[in-house]
Design a protein around this motif. Structure first.
Motif, PDB file in Angstrom:
ATOM      1  N   ALA A 228       9.700   3.202 -13.796  1.00 44.49           N
ATOM      2  CA  ALA A 228       9.175   3.247 -12.426  1.00 44.49           C
ATOM      3  C   ALA A 228      10.016   4.169 -11.558  1.00 44.49           C
ATOM      4  O   ALA A 228      11.241   4.224 -11.691  1.00 44.49           O
ATOM      5  CB  ALA A 228       9.172   1.846 -11.826  1.00 44.49           C
ATOM      6  N   HIS A 231      10.105   4.985  -5.344  1.00 46.58           N
ATOM      7  CA  HIS A 231       9.083   4.918  -4.298  1.00 46.58           C
ATOM      8  C   HIS A 231       7.894   4.067  -4.737  1.00 46.58           C
ATOM      9  O   HIS A 231       7.215   3.455  -3.896  1.00 46.58           O
ATOM     10  CB  HIS A 231       8.627   6.327  -3.893  1.00 46.58           C
ATOM     11  N   GLU A 232       7.636   3.984  -6.053  1.00 39.98           N
ATOM     12  CA  GLU A 232       6.526   3.153  -6.521  1.00 39.98           C
ATOM     13  C   GLU A 232       6.826   1.669  -6.315  1.00 39.98           C
ATOM     14  O   GLU A 232       5.930   0.888  -5.963  1.00 39.98           O
ATOM     15  CB  GLU A 232       6.259   3.449  -7.996  1.00 39.98           C
ATOM     16  N   GLU A 235       6.542   1.014  -2.538  1.00 41.00           N
ATOM     17  CA  GLU A 235       5.132   0.907  -2.126  1.00 41.00           C
ATOM     18  C   GLU A 235       4.581  -0.476  -2.447  1.00 41.00           C
ATOM     19  O   GLU A 235       3.759  -1.022  -1.702  1.00 41.00           O
ATOM     20  CB  GLU A 235       4.308   1.982  -2.830  1.00 41.00           C
ATOM     21  N   THR A 236       5.036  -1.063  -3.552  1.00 39.67           N
ATOM     22  CA  THR A 236       4.594  -2.405  -3.916  1.00 39.67           C
ATOM     23  C   THR A 236       5.148  -3.434  -2.944  1.00 39.67           C
ATOM     24  O   THR A 236       4.461  -4.401  -2.578  1.00 39.67           O
ATOM     25  CB  THR A 236       5.022  -2.735  -5.353  1.00 39.67           C
ATOM     26  N   VAL A 253       5.907  -4.511 -11.619  1.00 38.25           N
ATOM     27  CA  VAL A 253       5.783  -3.052 -11.576  1.00 38.25           C
ATOM     28  C   VAL A 253       6.452  -2.551 -12.853  1.00 38.25           C
ATOM     29  O   VAL A 253       7.585  -2.093 -12.854  1.00 38.25           O
ATOM     30  CB  VAL A 253       6.461  -2.465 -10.324  1.00 38.25           C
TER      31      VAL A 253
END
Length: 263
Positions: A228, A231-232, A235-236, A253
């Protein structure tokens, strides 16, 4: 954009915690980053400013109840607290047992000091922050959301007894607190990344080539064949914060599944 209350990220001065703080700040929450290392806090604040995000910082020992209580007292004096992200933690890879062929001719067992240090930081630290955040929100009567950052290792992970057990404890806190705090309008949503491809991972790989090779083998077992991005995960966290009907759950994630052990 309507004025929002505050957000605080515990353990947010570097890596994933900092990425979450930047995302919250950019989305409109006045955000405070709380951590122990004052130099790192200042670097975090400056990097946020370079991104056009203004962050406040607070020096806090996350395992000192008086420190944590003082942090939330200060936040309450500034205004409404909407969001508390609990991102302080540290991984530990240590097997329960190592046989004589690997441990210099004698059996070796997991150290108790390492156990306590890992469980204290990852589980007790989350408890202390969550307790004070929930009290602050409940007393104000404004509701809010607690977001513990856990790890997919909570389902069990080879060679990570202490870390996996601590993260499983945080998942249990998430579900227990959601049951208890819903009547006060407080939600609790855990976010569980797999491996996050950040500076810490790359720096450790540069120092320890064997670790880098192991991580490459691990990466190949993730269905998406990559780790991951910070930033992913951030965002979650924003999704967990903004979706008002999420509580008592864990959002993974993990790119399709985090392997408990690589072959």
């Amino acid at each position: 954009m309507p004025r929002r209350g505050q957000a605080v990220v515990i353990g947010g001065s570097r890596g994933l915690g900092a990425a979450i703080a930047y995302a919250l700040g950019a989305a409109g929450w006045p955000t405070t980053v709380a951590a122990r290392d004052t130099e790192q806090l200042e670097r975090c604040r400056k990097e946020a400013a370079e991104r056009g995000v203004e962050l406040s910082t607070a020096q806090v020992d996350t395992l000192a109840p008086a420190d944590v209580r003082r942090l939330f007292t200060d936040l309450a004096q500034r205004g409404q607290l909407d969001v508390c992200v609990m991102a302080a933690g540290r991984n530990l890879s240590q097997r329960l047992l190592r046989p004589p062929r690997e441990a210099g001719g004698a059996w070796s067992a997991h150290g108790i000091e390492e156990w306590h240090a890992t469980v204290d930081l990852n589980l007790t630290g989350t408890f202390l922050a969550g307790r004070e955040a929930a009290l602050t929100m409940a007393q104000a009567g404004t509701g809010g959301v607690l977001v513990p950052v856990v790890s997919c290792t909570w389902q069990g992970s080879w060679g990570q007894s202490a870390y996996a057990a601590a993260k499983a404890g945080v998942v249990s806190l998430t579900r227990s607190w959601a049951l208890e705090l819903g009547e006060f309008g407080i939600r609790v949503v855990a976010v569980a990344p797999g491996v996050v491809d950040g500076a810490a991972l790359r720096e450790k790989g540069a120092r320890h080539p064997a670790h880098a090779r192991y991580m490459e083998r691990l990466r190949e077992q993730v269905p998406l064949r990559r780790f991951a991005a910070e930033h992913e995960v951030a965002e979650t966290v924003l999704h967990a914060v903004t979706n008002q009907y999420l509580t008592g759950t864990v959002i993974e994630v993990a790119g399709g599944g985090f392997p408990a052990r690589i072959p």
